[in-house]
Structure formats: C-alpha cells, structure tokens
Design an enzyme around this catalytic site. Sequence first.
Site, PDB file in Angstrom:
ATOM      1  N   CYS A   1       0.861  -1.180   0.000  1.00  0.00           N
ATOM      2  CA  CYS A   1       0.000   0.000   0.000  1.00  0.00           C
ATOM      3  C   CYS A   1       0.900   1.234   0.000  1.00  0.00           C
ATOM      4  O   CYS A   1       2.099   1.143   0.194  1.00  0.00           O
ATOM      5  CB  CYS A   1      -0.867   0.006   1.245  1.00  0.00           C
ATOM      6  SG  CYS A   1      -1.821  -1.506   1.406  1.00  0.00           S
TER       7      CYS A   1
ATOM      8  N   HIS B   1       6.794 -32.705 -25.241  1.00  0.00           N
ATOM      9  CA  HIS B   1       6.617 -33.432 -23.975  1.00  0.00           C
ATOM     10  C   HIS B   1       5.327 -33.020 -23.273  1.00  0.00           C
ATOM     11  O   HIS B   1       5.166 -33.260 -22.084  1.00  0.00           O
ATOM     12  CB  HIS B   1       7.828 -33.221 -23.063  1.00  0.00           C
ATOM     13  CG  HIS B   1       9.093 -33.744 -23.662  1.00  0.00           C
ATOM     14  ND1 HIS B   1       9.360 -35.092 -23.771  1.00  0.00           N
ATOM     15  CD2 HIS B   1      10.143 -33.115 -24.235  1.00  0.00           C
ATOM     16  CE1 HIS B   1      10.535 -35.267 -24.365  1.00  0.00           C
ATOM     17  NE2 HIS B   1      11.027 -34.067 -24.665  1.00  0.00           N
TER      18      HIS B   1
ATOM     19  N   LYS C   1       4.450 -10.620 -19.441  1.00  0.00           N
ATOM     20  CA  LYS C   1       3.940  -9.285 -19.827  1.00  0.00           C
ATOM     21  C   LYS C   1       2.544  -9.429 -20.422  1.00  0.00           C
ATOM     22  O   LYS C   1       1.646  -8.656 -20.110  1.00  0.00           O
ATOM     23  CB  LYS C   1       4.849  -8.613 -20.872  1.00  0.00           C
ATOM     24  CG  LYS C   1       6.187  -8.117 -20.406  1.00  0.00           C
ATOM     25  CD  LYS C   1       6.152  -6.915 -19.506  1.00  0.00           C
ATOM     26  CE  LYS C   1       6.121  -7.326 -18.065  1.00  0.00           C
ATOM     27  NZ  LYS C   1       7.358  -7.435 -17.366  1.00  0.00           N
TER      28      LYS C   1
ATOM     29  N   ARG D   1       1.486   1.408  -5.988  1.00  0.00           N
ATOM     30  CA  ARG D   1       1.647   0.447  -4.896  1.00  0.00           C
ATOM     31  C   ARG D   1       0.352  -0.286  -4.558  1.00  0.00           C
ATOM     32  O   ARG D   1       0.342  -1.201  -3.725  1.00  0.00           O
ATOM     33  CB  ARG D   1       2.151   1.168  -3.641  1.00  0.00           C
ATOM     34  CG  ARG D   1       3.441   1.901  -3.839  1.00  0.00           C
ATOM     35  CD  ARG D   1       3.792   2.704  -2.612  1.00  0.00           C
ATOM     36  NE  ARG D   1       4.252   1.847  -1.553  1.00  0.00           N
ATOM     37  CZ  ARG D   1       5.509   1.506  -1.347  1.00  0.00           C
ATOM     38  NH1 ARG D   1       6.440   1.978  -2.145  1.00  0.00           N
ATOM     39  NH2 ARG D   1       5.855   0.727  -0.359  1.00  0.00           N
TER      40      ARG D   1
ATOM     41  N   LYS E   1       3.143  -2.556  -7.856  1.00  0.00           N
ATOM     42  CA  LYS E   1       4.531  -2.529  -8.305  1.00  0.00           C
ATOM     43  C   LYS E   1       5.521  -2.963  -7.230  1.00  0.00           C
ATOM     44  O   LYS E   1       6.572  -3.506  -7.531  1.00  0.00           O
ATOM     45  CB  LYS E   1       4.880  -1.126  -8.787  1.00  0.00           C
ATOM     46  CG  LYS E   1       6.195  -1.109  -9.514  1.00  0.00           C
ATOM     47  CD  LYS E   1       6.274  -0.053 -10.562  1.00  0.00           C
ATOM     48  CE  LYS E   1       7.497  -0.205 -11.410  1.00  0.00           C
ATOM     49  NZ  LYS E   1       7.382  -1.324 -12.370  1.00  0.00           N
TER      50      LYS E   1
ATOM     51  N   GLU F   1       9.420 -14.063 -19.862  1.00  0.00           N
ATOM     52  CA  GLU F   1       9.136 -12.649 -19.567  1.00  0.00           C
ATOM     53  C   GLU F   1       8.078 -12.100 -20.533  1.00  0.00           C
ATOM     54  O   GLU F   1       7.171 -11.367 -20.125  1.00  0.00           O
ATOM     55  CB  GLU F   1      10.453 -11.840 -19.657  1.00  0.00           C
ATOM     56  CG  GLU F   1      10.324 -10.332 -19.588  1.00  0.00           C
ATOM     57  CD  GLU F   1       9.725  -9.796 -18.281  1.00  0.00           C
ATOM     58  OE1 GLU F   1       9.509 -10.569 -17.345  1.00  0.00           O
ATOM     59  OE2 GLU F   1       9.449  -8.582 -18.239  1.00  0.00           O
TER      60      GLU F   1
ATOM     61  N   TRP G   1      -3.697  -1.993  -1.422  1.00  0.00           N
ATOM     62  CA  TRP G   1      -3.668  -3.265  -2.151  1.00  0.00           C
ATOM     63  C   TRP G   1      -4.089  -4.308  -1.123  1.00  0.00           C
ATOM     64  O   TRP G   1      -3.358  -4.587  -0.169  1.00  0.00           O
ATOM     65  CB  TRP G   1      -2.269  -3.552  -2.673  1.00  0.00           C
ATOM     66  CG  TRP G   1      -2.206  -4.784  -3.527  1.00  0.00           C
ATOM     67  CD1 TRP G   1      -2.449  -4.867  -4.863  1.00  0.00           C
ATOM     68  CD2 TRP G   1      -1.858  -6.111  -3.100  1.00  0.00           C
ATOM     69  NE1 TRP G   1      -2.305  -6.167  -5.293  1.00  0.00           N
ATOM     70  CE2 TRP G   1      -1.939  -6.945  -4.232  1.00  0.00           C
ATOM     71  CE3 TRP G   1      -1.509  -6.676  -1.892  1.00  0.00           C
ATOM     72  CZ2 TRP G   1      -1.671  -8.302  -4.185  1.00  0.00           C
ATOM     73  CZ3 TRP G   1      -1.248  -8.041  -1.835  1.00  0.00           C
ATOM     74  CH2 TRP G   1      -1.326  -8.839  -2.975  1.00  0.00           C
TER      75      TRP G   1
ATOM     76  N   ASN H   1       0.925   0.282   5.879  1.00  0.00           N
ATOM     77  CA  ASN H   1       1.411  -0.504   4.747  1.00  0.00           C
ATOM     78  C   ASN H   1       2.160  -1.699   5.313  1.00  0.00           C
ATOM     79  O   ASN H   1       3.084  -1.509   6.100  1.00  0.00           O
ATOM     80  CB  ASN H   1       2.346   0.351   3.884  1.00  0.00           C
ATOM     81  CG  ASN H   1       3.117  -0.486   2.880  1.00  0.00           C
ATOM     82  OD1 ASN H   1       2.623  -1.516   2.403  1.00  0.00           O
ATOM     83  ND2 ASN H   1       4.338  -0.070   2.562  1.00  0.00           N
ATOM     84  N   GLY H   2       1.775  -2.902   4.940  1.00  0.00           N
ATOM     85  CA  GLY H   2       2.478  -4.085   5.442  1.00  0.00           C
ATOM     86  C   GLY H   2       1.483  -5.098   5.968  1.00  0.00           C
ATOM     87  O   GLY H   2       0.298  -5.063   5.628  1.00  0.00           O
TER      88      GLY H   2
ATOM     89  N   GLU I   1      -0.011 -10.333 -17.579  1.00  0.00           N
ATOM     90  CA  GLU I   1      -0.321  -9.379 -16.512  1.00  0.00           C
ATOM     91  C   GLU I   1      -1.050  -8.132 -16.994  1.00  0.00           C
ATOM     92  O   GLU I   1      -1.807  -7.549 -16.240  1.00  0.00           O
ATOM     93  CB  GLU I   1       0.923  -9.013 -15.698  1.00  0.00           C
ATOM     94  CG  GLU I   1       1.953  -8.182 -16.417  1.00  0.00           C
ATOM     95  CD  GLU I   1       3.099  -7.763 -15.489  1.00  0.00           C
ATOM     96  OE1 GLU I   1       4.224  -7.671 -15.983  1.00  0.00           O
ATOM     97  OE2 GLU I   1       2.859  -7.531 -14.306  1.00  0.00           O
TER      98      GLU I   1
HETATM   99  O1  M6R Z   1      10.581  -5.221  -7.265  1.00  0.00           O
HETATM  100  P1  M6R Z   1      10.890  -6.611  -7.722  1.00  0.00           P
HETATM  101  O2  M6R Z   1      11.693  -6.655  -8.961  1.00  0.00           O
HETATM  102  O3  M6R Z   1      11.499  -7.440  -6.623  1.00  0.00           O
HETATM  103  O4  M6R Z   1       9.494  -7.249  -8.024  1.00  0.00           O
HETATM  104  C1  M6R Z   1       9.350  -8.592  -8.345  1.00  0.00           C
HETATM  105  C2  M6R Z   1       8.113  -8.817  -9.168  1.00  0.00           C
HETATM  106  O5  M6R Z   1       6.972  -8.457  -8.429  1.00  0.00           O
HETATM  107  C3  M6R Z   1       8.137  -8.002 -10.457  1.00  0.00           C
HETATM  108  O6  M6R Z   1       9.294  -8.282 -11.173  1.00  0.00           O
HETATM  109  C4  M6R Z   1       6.903  -8.304 -11.314  1.00  0.00           C
HETATM  110  O7  M6R Z   1       6.909  -9.628 -11.698  1.00  0.00           O
HETATM  111  C5  M6R Z   1       6.940  -7.389 -12.521  1.00  0.00           C
HETATM  112  N1  M6R Z   1       6.540  -6.062 -12.159  1.00  0.00           N
HETATM  113  C6  M6R Z   1       6.087  -7.879 -13.625  1.00  0.00           C
HETATM  114  O8  M6R Z   1       6.141  -7.033 -14.710  1.00  0.00           O
END
Ligand code: M6R
Length: 610
Positions: A2, A506, A487, A27, A605, A483, A75, A100-101, A490
Amino acid sequence: MCGIVGAVAKNDIVTTLLNCLQCLEYRGYDSSGIAVLEAPQVLRRLRAVGKIDNLRTALQDFPLAGKVGIVHTRWATHGAPTEANAHPHFSQNEIAVVHNGIIENYYELREELQGAGYEFHSETDSEVIAHLIHKYYQKTHNLLQAVHLARQCLSGMYAIAVIHASEPNRLIGVRQGSSLVVGFGENGHFIASDCVALTSVAEEFIYLQEGDLVDIYDTQVVIYDNECQLVEREQQILHFSSEAIERGVYKHYMQKEIFEQPYAVANTFAECLHSNLISDGTFSVAAKELFPKVKRIQIVACGSSYYAGLVARYWFEAIANLPCRVDIASELRYQKTVIEPGTLLVAISQSGETADTLAVVRQAREVGYLAWVAISNVAASALMREADLAFLTHAGIEIGVASTKTFTTQLVVLFLLSITLGEYNGLDEQRALQLTQALRNLPAQLEQTLVLDAVLQKLAKKFITKQHALYLGRNICYPIALEGALKMKEISYIHAEAYPAGELKHGPLALVDENMPVVVLLPKDELVAKMESNIKEVQARRGEVIVFADSSLDCSELGDVMVIKMPEVIKEVAPIVYTLPLQLLAYHTAVQKGADVDQPRNLAKSVTVE
Ligand code: M6R
C-alpha cells in the site's frame, strides 16, 4: 504494497495529500482514503473503493479541510476492497491510522482488544493498530508514548502514520520492515512510503531506518530508534525532474518506459565502460577483494527479476565460468539448501522492497554466503542499503506496474557483473572486449526494435480475440519467452505460457491448434536448426506461428509463418534485444482490449508483503 502519506502543514493540506498519494498509486489501487484533523477533537475521514480518482470525486460531495492529515492507497491483503476495509482506520473517533504491510499477530491482538471492549469495523489486520494505540493512549495521554508501547506488541512488517484528535499538530510515523521517508517542505513536513510521492512538496529527505519512529510536531521533526532513543539521520537533497514522472506525449507510462529503454540501457552502462573496459570502480572497491574469492553464484529474485536472473545464469556459466543457481525468493527462503564455500548471493529487485527477496538476503550471513550483492533501481531501498555491494540500474523512475526498462537494465548490470567476474576467472581479454562492444551497440539496436512498433500494433489485433498464447525460446532466450508471456498475462489477461522449445513435444504441443498463436524467438545461435524443427511441429498442428528472427537468418524455408526481422546481434545480448518487441506486443494487445495498462488488476509494483 500500500502507499501512505501524512503531513503537518501550515495551510490546508487535503489537495496536496491527494496529489502526493496519486504518485503512490503504483503500490495499490483497490481503495483509498483520507483522514484530517479539521479542528482539535474533530477528526474526519472519507474513503472510497477503487482508484484515487473516486476519492477525489467523493471529496467534491463531502469536502474535508485541515492542516494535519493522513492518506492511504490500498492493495488488499486482509479483507476485500470495500469501503469498510479501506484506510484510515479509526479508534473511538480519536485515533486515525494508515498502514502498509502485514501485522502477523493481528488475530491474537484482535481477540484481546475485543475482550477489552473494542469494536472492530473492518476485516483488516490494520485496525488492531488503531485500537492498540488507543489502549495505550488511555494510560499515557501521550501519542508518542502510546505508539511506542503499541509497536512493541506488533509482529510483522509495517510502516504506519498516526494522528490523534487531541494532539492536533502531531503526526507520528514508524518504519518497521516497510519503507518510510520524511520530506521537509515549505508548507510543512511530510512522511510517505516513497519520496516519489513528495517530489512536488519537498526537496530534502530523510530515509528512515528499520525500527525508526518519527515524531512531527508543528515544524519540528524528531526521530527515535527502536529503543525510543533519540537519533540523528542524514538529511539528503534530492532533485527529481518533472519529466521523469510525467507521461509526456505517451498514452501510458508503460509505453513511455518501453521507449526509454535505449537511453536507460546506455545510462546504466555509461559510467562503467571506458574504452570497452569495465572501470575498476564499477562494483566498488570492496569488489576487488571479494570477487577473486567467488566460486559460485546463487541468484534470488521474484517475477521479472527472477527471469533476469535466469538469463544471467547462462552468462555466469558461459562468460564467468562460475556455477550458478537461480531461485525464486519465496521458495528459497523456506528451503534448506547446501551453500558451498565461496557462494556469492545476488539479489535482484527493481523496487528493492520485495518482502521475500529481503527475507533471503537478511539471512545471508547467518547461512554462510560469502557476501551478497544487490541490484535494484531504487538507491535508497532497503535492499540497496543493506547489501555488501550494491549496483544501481539507472532506468529512471518506472511507474507502470509491468517492469520494462527496469528489466532490461537489470540484464545490463548482470551482463557487466558476469564479465567482471569472468576477468577474475580466466575470461580472455579479447572476448571481454567483444562482449562490452556488444553492450555498447545495444542502444542503437534497441532503437531498431522500437521501429517495429506499428507492425506489433497490427499483430496485436490477432491476439485480442485469443484466450491463450504460447511463447517458445531456447537457451538464453527461454527466460525472455517467460518474460514475454508474463507481460502478456499481466496486462492483457490473456493466458500466455512459455516453454523451452525442446519441451514442446513433452506435453504443451497437445494445446496447439488453429486458435493458438505461438510466438517463437529465433536469435542467431547454434540452435537455429532445432528451433526450425519446433516451428514445423507447430505448423503441422495448424498453430499460428509468429517468429522474431535475427535478420541474417534465411527464414524462407519456414513457409507460412509471420517473420519479424530483428537486428543482427550476437547471441549473448539477444535476450536484451528480444525483450522489447514482446513488451510492445503485450502493450498493444492490452490497449486494444481496453485494459488498464499501467495498473493491471490485482497487481502492484512493490510487493512488500509475503
Ligand atoms: O521489485 P521486484 O523486482 O522485486 O518485483 C518482483 C516482481 O513483483 C516483479 O518483477 C513483477 O513480476 C513485474 N513487475 C512484472 O512485470
């Protein structure tokens, strides 16, 4: 996950608090709220489900005003994103708290407080904080002491901001596992989860340390440590260019951040390379002593950062000749692993705040790692400040929730690290020069991939009607397939899966039919023929193949496939180059589906909770 902001100001602070909070929306964005002291004993709040704009709208009907206030963007962890669960949480209309936490012992505390007569109005773990502080305030009649006593009962990770109706010029913040900064401004003093929130109101900052409690009273700012002893913390002047946090000509932050990559990548290696040699200071003076002792590497990270680690494994093994293992932080932290002597732990996190990654590095010394290196885009993050060696990616602020430029700049740092370690481990000088030259060529090659934007926008039309997509890569480009699929998932909510192409037969080949787009990465390496066979296997099942291929390859024999020509690059840097078109493909698909590209559903994020 958050975001919190608080202020003690000279003038009405409501609009400023909301503007600051908006910068923290990355956040969490499922609900938000504000509480202000309108006058002594008059504590008022407003909360709204959804994004901060909903709170702004609600404020038009129920305006608030005050010079002392706290705000929160959520969040959800405990309890659905409802108004009742949104922060600030109150106790007896006297205390307001934003958090936050996660409070791990909230259940026991809740039972205890209920037993003492406190009524709970939410399902959150956070509400216990407000009642606990109230309980101690009844005894001490002093907010500072009450917060100090309450914090001793809390387990977990948190950053909180607290105000009290009877102490109208006071704001208290605590940092315990979740980031919190103090900003000194003309119109007052602030606290926030990230200094990005305070760029418009402050230029001087203090990054609180773990366990710090800050007491802002009128114009005074006093900091105490965990033991409630007065401490001095360094005040820093930070300048943020407004360009860094504005969208400019772009429709979305993610689009801007994709297009910034040539510059971000160049910026990241700029200070390290002199005439293609990696300068001595790149990994700090301590590295000179440490690196010759490194016998193996353990990488730890989450999400995209973990995929960057998977790419780096190939580099550490092939370039630095060092055995390398890569683990997801949430797994590694609970795993018994054998740590061989001379193992260097490399932690990768764009935010530098990821709870699981931090948990692993905080055990690093105890469990026997030689040392640990942090790679992050946030200089002041816990990860960077606690590391033995820290390397900053110079991507600039990334606001879109999906990692783009932070990912490619992580790759640049990992590539440099593998060459540097290679130099202590028999890497031939000519080969090192060839690799650093390849790095230097990257910004121009990345520009070339961005020229594909219009083609990828068109290609995205094929994806918007699909439920699933398959991404195939091999070797060093397999993590880029992962990756690319992440993308797509998400931000466009299409189920995308990545496989090493050799695994196709497989199992996943069973999924392939005319409805399955299959994205294939075909850099120029010794596996081209193998990949071509995999493409044929897909074609034989009527799968629709889209190949991102090195321009020097002759793809005419592939028949009816869409070939997107990529710049000619050596295989070692292909992962960096091939990432960009996959980002653009996901971006355009999401835009055409009408998805919220910068703030995809259910995500945030900074993942500061387990
Ligand atoms: O801040 P971080 O790189 O540790 O975050 C890890 C993941 O949450 C982050 O890489 C996430 O998978 C990406 N934002 C996805 O695009």
